[in-house]
Enzyme design. Sequence first.
Site: not given
Ligand code: UD1
Ligand code: UDP
Length: 350
Positions: A204
């Site tokens: 992601h």
């Molecule tokens: C964010 C964090 C990242 C973290 C990740 C955990 C920032 C800059 N990044 O990234 O550090 O590792 O969360 O998962 O804060 N979307 C949906 N539904 C949701 C959420 C997101 O459809 O409930 C989609 C949308 O298209 C959105 C995209 O995911 O634009 C990205 O979501 P966003 O929260 O901006 O960043 P993440 O990639 O989730």
């Molecule tokens: N995780 C989860 N379900 C998923 C993917 C990740 O519960 O489908 C959990 C994972 O085990 C870990 C956390 O989410 O505890 C990590 O989140 P993510 O990878 O989104 O973010 P990051 O740690 O890279 O910021």
Amino acid sequence: MKIVSIVGARPQFIKAAAVSRLLRERHREVLVHTGQHYDYEMSGIFFDGLKLPRPATNLGVGSGLHGAQTGAMLKGVENVLLAERPDYLLIYGDTNSTLAGALAASKLSVPVAHVEAGLRSFNRRMPEEINRVVADHLSDLLLCPSDTAVQNLAAEGITRNVHFVGDVMLDVLNWAKQRLATNPPGILDRLGLMKQRYLLATVHRSENTDDMARLSQILNAFNLLEEPVVFPVHPRTRKVITDARCRIERHVRLIEPVGYLDMLGLVGAARMVLTDSGGLQKEAYWLGVPCLTMRDETEWVETVEAGWNALVGSDSEKIVEAVHVFAPSRPRPDLYGDGFAAERCVDLLG
Ligand code: UD1
Ligand code: UDP
């Protein structure tokens, strides 16, 4: 004391599960959800599965460009802080929710405590790196998961109120392991998987999803493997895969994101984890599962030094080769504390 805690993204719900319960035994917590993540599989499932208290407020900010999203959160958090006048603001990790919390509080002279302070990838093209650097420099209490994090802060001149507490994610993992011992998750059966006979993948990070060349290489590697690849897909990645109509072979099983206990069940039984997630690198380590990190650098350098995590970037050939040959046999020293990090965080806040 009154403490406003800010969460918004998946890993923050998991980290808050360790701290929130203990915090509420001694202080009044006002839990604020920024709304950065909002799908049930990205948010509600963690509140239900981890028995997290419901947020007092959800700012409902949703998705957007970095400036618009962070700006909307800044405004929302500022309003909460003006209404609540807390003694502390508590932030977790390195997301835009973390950054907005730190900025809003510091402008109002509300002291900021940062859980997971001091991590660095030294790659300023990562949005998370900018968030971490700013949040740490605005924080009054810096709660670090590793000695490396303490040293990273010292190198930037931050030495006051810096504490090594360990990683709160280990506290949650230990709690979950107990639950899973008596209540094994049915996910392996539901997906028809056998222990040690599949690979678990997540992707992601923006450097991989926003760069079609990198994402294609990663998906191509999955397609070339012989083993089943179970791939709970982050909505960000799902969107790119769907829009670009990426080719996915049948043994690559794209599934919806899963809840925390199911995820730990999937990690623990996998032969290997392939990921660009921060949290997952550590969970694989703690559960003794070899991990390939599809990035060029990591903040969790200790897992690489211990020999259980390898940086493989996004090159198809390199990933496929590593899946075939990477087999750590070295001991796994305890990393990131002893599983009582949340207690230390709460003690230090008090
Ligand atoms: C964010 C964090 C990242 C973290 C990740 C955990 C920032 C800059 N990044 O990234 O550090 O590792 O969360 O998962 O804060 N979307 C949906 N539904 C949701 C959420 C997101 O459809 O409930 C989609 C949308 O298209 C959105 C995209 O995911 O634009 C990205 O979501 P966003 O929260 O901006 O960043 P993440 O990639 O989730
Ligand atoms: N995780 C989860 N379900 C998923 C993917 C990740 O519960 O489908 C959990 C994972 O085990 C870990 C956390 O989410 O505890 C990590 O989140 P993510 O990878 O989104 O973010 P990051 O740690 O890279 O910021």
